[in-house]
Motif scaffolding. Sequence first.
Motif, PDB file in Angstrom:
ATOM      1  N   ALA A  21       0.824  -1.209   0.000  1.00 31.45           N
ATOM      2  CA  ALA A  21       0.000   0.000   0.000  1.00 31.45           C
ATOM      3  C   ALA A  21       0.854   1.253   0.000  1.00 31.45           C
ATOM      4  CB  ALA A  21      -0.927  -0.014   1.216  1.00 31.45           C
ATOM      5  N   LEU A  22       1.868   1.288   0.852  1.00 36.92           N
ATOM      6  CA  LEU A  22       2.710   2.471   0.969  1.00 36.92           C
ATOM      7  C   LEU A  22       3.597   2.662  -0.260  1.00 36.92           C
ATOM      8  CD1 LEU A  22       3.681   2.011   4.709  1.00 36.92           C
ATOM      9  CD2 LEU A  22       2.169   3.779   3.788  1.00 36.92           C
ATOM     10  N   LEU A  23       4.120   1.564  -0.799  1.00 32.54           N
ATOM     11  CA  LEU A  23       5.009   1.679  -1.959  1.00 32.54           C
ATOM     12  C   LEU A  23       4.266   2.206  -3.177  1.00 32.54           C
ATOM     13  CD1 LEU A  23       7.229  -1.546  -1.799  1.00 32.54           C
ATOM     14  CD2 LEU A  23       7.710   0.734  -0.911  1.00 32.54           C
ATOM     15  N   MET A  24       3.022   1.763  -3.388  1.00 28.14           N
ATOM     16  CA  MET A  24       2.299   2.191  -4.586  1.00 28.14           C
ATOM     17  C   MET A  24       2.045   3.698  -4.590  1.00 28.14           C
ATOM     18  SD  MET A  24      -0.338  -0.850  -5.657  1.00 28.14           S
ATOM     19  CE  MET A  24      -1.033  -1.174  -4.035  1.00 28.14           C
TER      20      MET A  24
ATOM     21  N   GLY B 280       9.099  11.187  -1.727  1.00 28.98           N
ATOM     22  CA  GLY B 280       9.161   9.754  -1.956  1.00 28.98           C
ATOM     23  C   GLY B 280       9.035   9.006  -0.650  1.00 28.98           C
ATOM     24  N   LEU B 281       9.674   7.855  -0.554  1.00 26.98           N
ATOM     25  CA  LEU B 281       9.560   7.056   0.664  1.00 26.98           C
ATOM     26  C   LEU B 281      10.798   6.189   0.842  1.00 26.98           C
ATOM     27  CD1 LEU B 281       7.602   6.292   3.010  1.00 26.98           C
ATOM     28  CD2 LEU B 281       6.829   4.390   1.575  1.00 26.98           C
ATOM     29  N   ASP B 282      11.311   6.184   2.071  1.00 26.43           N
ATOM     30  CA  ASP B 282      12.371   5.269   2.487  1.00 26.43           C
ATOM     31  C   ASP B 282      11.755   4.416   3.585  1.00 26.43           C
ATOM     32  OD1 ASP B 282      14.555   3.900   3.432  1.00 26.43           O
ATOM     33  OD2 ASP B 282      15.851   5.656   3.612  1.00 26.43           O
ATOM     34  N   LEU B 283      11.244   3.242   3.205  1.00 26.38           N
ATOM     35  CA  LEU B 283      10.435   2.403   4.092  1.00 26.38           C
ATOM     36  C   LEU B 283      11.270   1.260   4.645  1.00 26.38           C
ATOM     37  CD1 LEU B 283       7.532   1.813   5.174  1.00 26.38           C
ATOM     38  CD2 LEU B 283       7.236   0.358   3.152  1.00 26.38           C
ATOM     39  N   ARG B 284      11.189   1.069   5.961  1.00 23.18           N
ATOM     40  CA  ARG B 284      11.983   0.015   6.612  1.00 23.18           C
ATOM     41  C   ARG B 284      11.083  -0.812   7.523  1.00 23.18           C
ATOM     42  NH1 ARG B 284      17.293   3.800   8.148  1.00 23.18           N
ATOM     43  NH2 ARG B 284      17.096   5.133   6.309  1.00 23.18           N
TER      44      ARG B 284
ATOM     45  N   LEU C 122       5.528  -1.492 -10.090  1.00 22.33           N
ATOM     46  CA  LEU C 122       5.927  -0.091  -9.954  1.00 22.33           C
ATOM     47  C   LEU C 122       6.983   0.272 -11.004  1.00 22.33           C
ATOM     48  CD1 LEU C 122       6.066   0.377  -6.084  1.00 22.33           C
ATOM     49  CD2 LEU C 122       4.937   1.954  -7.678  1.00 22.33           C
ATOM     50  N   ARG C 123       7.978  -0.583 -11.152  1.00 20.99           N
ATOM     51  CA  ARG C 123       9.027  -0.309 -12.142  1.00 20.99           C
ATOM     52  C   ARG C 123       8.458  -0.294 -13.557  1.00 20.99           C
ATOM     53  NH1 ARG C 123      13.357  -4.295  -9.104  1.00 20.99           N
ATOM     54  NH2 ARG C 123      14.246  -2.700  -7.708  1.00 20.99           N
ATOM     55  N   GLU C 124       7.517  -1.183 -13.833  1.00 22.40           N
ATOM     56  CA  GLU C 124       6.893  -1.209 -15.159  1.00 22.40           C
ATOM     57  C   GLU C 124       6.111   0.077 -15.425  1.00 22.40           C
ATOM     58  OE1 GLU C 124       6.345  -6.075 -15.625  1.00 22.40           O
ATOM     59  OE2 GLU C 124       4.643  -4.819 -15.002  1.00 22.40           O
ATOM     60  N   ALA C 125       5.635   0.721 -14.343  1.00 18.68           N
ATOM     61  CA  ALA C 125       4.914   1.994 -14.487  1.00 18.68           C
ATOM     62  C   ALA C 125       5.856   3.191 -14.478  1.00 18.68           C
ATOM     63  CB  ALA C 125       3.884   2.127 -13.372  1.00 18.68           C
ATOM     64  N   GLY C 126       7.157   2.952 -14.383  1.00 18.18           N
ATOM     65  CA  GLY C 126       8.123   4.035 -14.468  1.00 18.18           C
ATOM     66  C   GLY C 126       8.696   4.515 -13.159  1.00 18.18           C
ATOM     67  N   ALA C 127       8.353   3.882 -12.053  1.00 21.79           N
ATOM     68  CA  ALA C 127       8.874   4.304 -10.756  1.00 21.79           C
ATOM     69  C   ALA C 127      10.313   3.820 -10.570  1.00 21.79           C
ATOM     70  CB  ALA C 127       8.000   3.767  -9.623  1.00 21.79           C
ATOM     71  N   VAL C 128      11.058   4.570  -9.776  1.00 21.40           N
ATOM     72  CA  VAL C 128      12.421   4.178  -9.408  1.00 21.40           C
ATOM     73  C   VAL C 128      12.361   3.592  -8.007  1.00 21.40           C
ATOM     74  CG1 VAL C 128      14.784   4.953  -9.008  1.00 21.40           C
ATOM     75  CG2 VAL C 128      13.410   5.988 -10.848  1.00 21.40           C
ATOM     76  N   VAL C 129      12.618   2.289  -7.913  1.00 23.11           N
ATOM     77  CA  VAL C 129      12.497   1.563  -6.643  1.00 23.11           C
ATOM     78  C   VAL C 129      13.799   0.826  -6.376  1.00 23.11           C
ATOM     79  CG1 VAL C 129      11.139  -0.091  -5.310  1.00 23.11           C
ATOM     80  CG2 VAL C 129      10.034   1.209  -7.144  1.00 23.11           C
ATOM     81  N   ASP C 130      14.331   0.990  -5.166  1.00 27.85           N
ATOM     82  CA  ASP C 130      15.538   0.280  -4.743  1.00 27.85           C
ATOM     83  C   ASP C 130      15.148  -0.655  -3.604  1.00 27.85           C
ATOM     84  OD1 ASP C 130      17.956  -0.654  -3.829  1.00 27.85           O
ATOM     85  OD2 ASP C 130      18.858   1.316  -3.502  1.00 27.85           O
ATOM     86  N   ASP C 131      15.202  -1.966  -3.864  1.00 29.98           N
ATOM     87  CA  ASP C 131      14.897  -2.960  -2.825  1.00 29.98           C
ATOM     88  C   ASP C 131      16.080  -3.888  -2.600  1.00 29.98           C
ATOM     89  OD1 ASP C 131      14.769  -4.322  -5.232  1.00 29.98           O
ATOM     90  OD2 ASP C 131      13.041  -5.541  -4.657  1.00 29.98           O
ATOM     91  N   ALA C 132      17.280  -3.397  -2.875  1.00 30.39           N
ATOM     92  CA  ALA C 132      18.478  -4.231  -2.775  1.00 30.39           C
ATOM     93  C   ALA C 132      18.787  -4.622  -1.336  1.00 30.39           C
ATOM     94  CB  ALA C 132      19.675  -3.507  -3.390  1.00 30.39           C
ATOM     95  N   GLU C 133      18.421  -3.777  -0.385  1.00 29.71           N
ATOM     96  CA  GLU C 133      18.707  -4.045   1.026  1.00 29.71           C
ATOM     97  C   GLU C 133      17.530  -4.772   1.651  1.00 29.71           C
ATOM     98  OE1 GLU C 133      19.474  -1.447   5.096  1.00 29.71           O
ATOM     99  OE2 GLU C 133      20.026  -0.599   3.137  1.00 29.71           O
ATOM    100  N   PRO C 134      17.758  -5.880   2.374  1.00 35.81           N
ATOM    101  CA  PRO C 134      16.651  -6.604   2.992  1.00 35.81           C
ATOM    102  C   PRO C 134      15.825  -5.703   3.910  1.00 35.81           C
ATOM    103  CG  PRO C 134      18.660  -7.903   3.103  1.00 35.81           C
ATOM    104  CD  PRO C 134      19.060  -6.548   2.607  1.00 35.81           C
TER     105      PRO C 134
ATOM    106  N   GLU D 208       6.564  10.772 -11.493  1.00 36.93           N
ATOM    107  CA  GLU D 208       5.310  10.406 -12.135  1.00 36.93           C
ATOM    108  C   GLU D 208       5.277   8.923 -12.457  1.00 36.93           C
ATOM    109  OE1 GLU D 208       4.466  12.634 -15.615  1.00 36.93           O
ATOM    110  OE2 GLU D 208       3.852  14.429 -14.517  1.00 36.93           O
ATOM    111  N   LEU D 209       4.092   8.339 -12.303  1.00 36.18           N
ATOM    112  CA  LEU D 209       3.825   7.012 -12.825  1.00 36.18           C
ATOM    113  C   LEU D 209       3.186   7.169 -14.197  1.00 36.18           C
ATOM    114  CD1 LEU D 209       2.348   5.235  -9.664  1.00 36.18           C
ATOM    115  CD2 LEU D 209       4.637   4.979 -10.623  1.00 36.18           C
TER     116      LEU D 209
END
Length: 413
Positions: A156-159, A167-171, A191-203, A212-213
């Motif tokens: 919910a929060l990421l979308m 933006g959001l830095d969610l932990r 999200l990435r397919e809609a054009g968002a930049v998402v970094d989920d490399a860190e657990p 914009e999406l």
Amino acid sequence: MRVPGSKSMTARALVLASLASGPSVIRRPLIARDTLLMVEGLRALGVGVDTSDADRWTVEPGPFAGEAEVDCGLAGTVMRFLPPVAALADGPVSFDGDPHARKRPNDGVILALRGLGVDIEDGGRLALPFTVNATGAVRGGVLEVDASKTSQLVSALLMAAPRFERGLDLRHVGDRPVPSRPYLDMVVRMLREAGAVVDDAEPNRWRVEPGELQGREWVIEPDLQNAAPFLCAALAAGGRVTVEGWPTETTQAGDAIREVLTRLGSRVEWSRGGLTVVGAPSLLPVELDLSDASELTPSLAALFGVNAGPFSIRGVAHIRGHETDRISALVTELRKIGADVDEFEDGLRVNKGGSTPGTWATYADHRMAHAGAVAGLVIPGLVLDDVACVSKTWPDFAEAWERAVLGGPVGEA
């Protein structure tokens, strides 16, 4: 047979389309109570959703309107996915739902939005009903949450995060891991397919940049969790079941059923027609951790409940907060059919199955109805007290089930 579109993908596509900067098309969406509640909730917020073509919905985003009322029904996706969207509106948005929905945990979303500066009136309940007093913007930034009850909080929060000012830095900081992790892979991919930049490399950390999406075309996969009871039928009653259109690559949690049925001794085959399961004469005992695919629990528990054990399912404590307390409900119904069952906080163990006829209670829960259908293949005279609850995710489930198990015409429900 064919199964309808994925509820999870349809819900996420609707939300992302409503947050986009241009129109979107959703092909082969799931038409069921949960997704139609999502549609009506978005319409209440001022989004244009045209569902006149059952195979091709169009979404026209617009400024989110305040002074709106959202009916969540019993849909966790609506009560969790739409409040962050509503926080972007200009004015108050009230949320309520079915009586049991008021018992479903929603403290995660309410507390998270408050942590982002959103004013929410809930009378101290941390559950439905509540009102999001939106002011047209959410600041975003760093946020710590405990998402151990449901992955829907993170989704919910990421979308909504690309629309937050920072933006959001969610932990995730809970003592237990986030359940149903494949859903998080799904939302990050979409999200990435809609054009968002998402970094989920860190657990346990997700960083989404503001931006914009893009409106786009979403093609919905078949719902693999709705396919689970049909595949389990091949093991319960013997025979083979082919599900058309099973994706070769997917982030759906229901895809885990392939490995589970193989471990139980059945044959799983890919073909041009789809995915085929050939039931084994007898099931091999297994110990399953379904923390990432908990929606499979009811159908598998019913399958185990009519077979010699032992079988165990663990890692699913969070399903006590689903449409009903599914662990308690399953244990109750399995014992009613004569199965020897142990209940744990995070699951159950079937020591030996049963075959006593009677009435299988569904608890207004579509997955409990699926479970009763599986058990009823083996137990003559077993009756489901309410099969209409399947309308939540598949209104034509009963008809499709009769065609499949009675050998009637094969087709799409």
